[in-house]
Design a protein around this motif. Structure first.
Motif, mmCIF file in Angstrom:
data_model
loop_
_atom_site.group_PDB
_atom_site.id
_atom_site.type_symbol
_atom_site.label_atom_id
_atom_site.label_comp_id
_atom_site.label_asym_id
_atom_site.label_seq_id
_atom_site.Cartn_x
_atom_site.Cartn_y
_atom_site.Cartn_z
ATOM 1 N N GLY A 77 -9.578 -8.734 -0.986
ATOM 2 C CA GLY A 77 -10.442 -7.650 -0.530
ATOM 3 C C GLY A 77 -10.093 -7.210 0.878
ATOM 4 N N MET A 78 -9.775 -8.173 1.742
ATOM 5 C CA MET A 78 -9.386 -7.837 3.109
ATOM 6 C C MET A 78 -8.104 -7.011 3.102
ATOM 7 S SD MET A 78 -10.113 -8.010 6.332
ATOM 8 C CE MET A 78 -11.338 -9.307 6.466
ATOM 9 N N LEU A 79 -7.128 -7.418 2.303
ATOM 10 C CA LEU A 79 -5.886 -6.659 2.211
ATOM 11 C C LEU A 79 -6.166 -5.245 1.720
ATOM 12 C CD1 LEU A 79 -2.857 -6.253 2.357
ATOM 13 C CD2 LEU A 79 -2.659 -7.385 0.112
ATOM 14 N N ASN A 80 -7.005 -5.105 0.719
ATOM 15 C CA ASN A 80 -7.345 -3.793 0.200
ATOM 16 C C ASN A 80 -7.977 -2.922 1.288
ATOM 17 O OD1 ASN A 80 -9.681 -2.032 -1.207
ATOM 18 N ND2 ASN A 80 -7.870 -2.146 -2.527
ATOM 19 N N SER A 81 -8.878 -3.482 2.060
ATOM 20 C CA SER A 81 -9.539 -2.732 3.133
ATOM 21 C C SER A 81 -8.556 -2.358 4.236
ATOM 22 C CB SER A 81 -10.692 -3.552 3.724
ATOM 23 O OG SER A 81 -11.691 -3.745 2.751
ATOM 24 N N VAL A 82 -7.690 -3.277 4.604
ATOM 25 C CA VAL A 82 -6.686 -2.997 5.630
ATOM 26 C C VAL A 82 -5.741 -1.894 5.150
ATOM 27 C CG1 VAL A 82 -4.695 -3.994 6.848
ATOM 28 C CG2 VAL A 82 -6.848 -5.262 6.728
ATOM 29 N N GLN A 83 -5.373 -1.925 3.879
ATOM 30 C CA GLN A 83 -4.503 -0.885 3.322
ATOM 31 C C GLN A 83 -5.164 0.492 3.400
ATOM 32 O OE1 GLN A 83 -3.792 -2.731 -0.508
ATOM 33 N NE2 GLN A 83 -1.685 -3.252 0.065
ATOM 34 N N MET A 84 -6.487 0.541 3.211
ATOM 35 C CA MET A 84 -7.197 1.818 3.303
ATOM 36 C C MET A 84 -7.094 2.397 4.710
ATOM 37 S SD MET A 84 -10.676 1.250 1.111
ATOM 38 C CE MET A 84 -11.267 2.896 1.487
ATOM 39 N N ILE A 85 -7.048 1.543 5.708
ATOM 40 C CA ILE A 85 -7.037 1.997 7.091
ATOM 41 C C ILE A 85 -5.633 2.310 7.590
ATOM 42 C CG2 ILE A 85 -7.531 1.282 9.475
ATOM 43 C CD1 ILE A 85 -9.947 -0.245 8.309
ATOM 44 N N ILE A 86 -4.667 1.424 7.301
ATOM 45 C CA ILE A 86 -3.332 1.610 7.886
ATOM 46 C C ILE A 86 -2.225 1.852 6.868
ATOM 47 C CG2 ILE A 86 -3.887 0.384 9.997
ATOM 48 C CD1 ILE A 86 -2.370 -2.029 8.898
ATOM 49 N N GLY A 87 -2.560 1.874 5.611
ATOM 50 C CA GLY A 87 -1.598 2.253 4.577
ATOM 51 C C GLY A 87 -0.335 1.434 4.528
ATOM 52 N N GLU A 88 0.786 2.087 4.763
ATOM 53 C CA GLU A 88 2.104 1.501 4.543
ATOM 54 C C GLU A 88 2.453 0.331 5.457
ATOM 55 O OE1 GLU A 88 5.002 4.600 4.695
ATOM 56 O OE2 GLU A 88 3.889 5.855 3.304
ATOM 57 N N HIS A 89 1.709 0.129 6.510
ATOM 58 C CA HIS A 89 2.024 -0.946 7.449
ATOM 59 C C HIS A 89 1.652 -2.328 6.909
ATOM 60 C CE1 HIS A 89 2.993 1.901 10.576
ATOM 61 N NE2 HIS A 89 1.890 2.557 10.280
ATOM 62 N N THR A 90 1.307 -2.403 5.642
ATOM 63 C CA THR A 90 0.831 -3.669 5.083
ATOM 64 C C THR A 90 1.847 -4.361 4.171
ATOM 65 O OG1 THR A 90 -0.258 -2.503 3.253
ATOM 66 C CG2 THR A 90 -1.594 -2.952 5.213
ATOM 67 N N GLN A 91 3.089 -3.886 4.177
ATOM 68 C CA GLN A 91 4.085 -4.489 3.277
ATOM 69 C C GLN A 91 4.337 -5.956 3.587
ATOM 70 O OE1 GLN A 91 5.210 -1.652 5.077
ATOM 71 N NE2 GLN A 91 5.568 -0.084 3.554
#
Length: 139
Positions: A15-29
């Motif tokens: 869930g944390m990863l999903n939320s972080v992806q919503m905010i910063i998108g591609e920087h989560t690889q």
């Protein structure tokens, strides 16, 4: 290279990863998750992480667990003995964002660690105390 691992009991890490992806998108690889479920062993994951980090000494591993003293945190304590693994506990969005958005070219040193911790702590507030300081028209 830096790899960030969010580790939690249940699906908090996902869930944390999903939320972080919503905010910063591609920087989560570079973010991975580990979710511990009933009947599984955090020790097994710790052994796997230690082996991987040992095989990749040039990769900086930043591990963020959900709670200090929990089974995941306790199991991963042994991994923090490796120079290329840094272990944080007390996962929150500000802490994760601060780590993920930090300069990936530079190793996270002690000064940066303190900034990361401060950011995570500052994000925890009791709203009533803030509301008392605000004027009604600021709402």
């Amino acid at each position: 290279m830096r790899k960030v691992i969010l580790a939690s009991h249940g699906e908090l890490s996902k869930g944390m990863l999903n939320s972080v992806q919503m905010i910063i998108g591609e920087h989560t690889q570079q973010i991975e998750t580990f979710s511990l479920y009933p009947g599984e062993s955090a020790q097994d994951y710790a052994k796997q992480l230690i082996e991987e980090a040992g095989d990749h000494p040039d990769t900086e591993y930043i591990v963020i667990t959900d709670i200090v003293g929990g089974s995941i945190h306790t199991a991963l304590l042994q991994s923090a003995k490796l120079e290329n693994i840094k272990l944080f506990s007390g996962m929150n969005m500000s802490l994760v964002l601060e780590i993920v958005l930090s300069n990936k070219e530079c190793e996270i040193d002690n000064d940066r660690i303190q900034n990361i911790l401060d950011s995570g702590k500052e994000a925890i507030v009791y709203i009533e105390s803030i509301c008392d300081e605000l004027e009604p028209e600021e709402f």
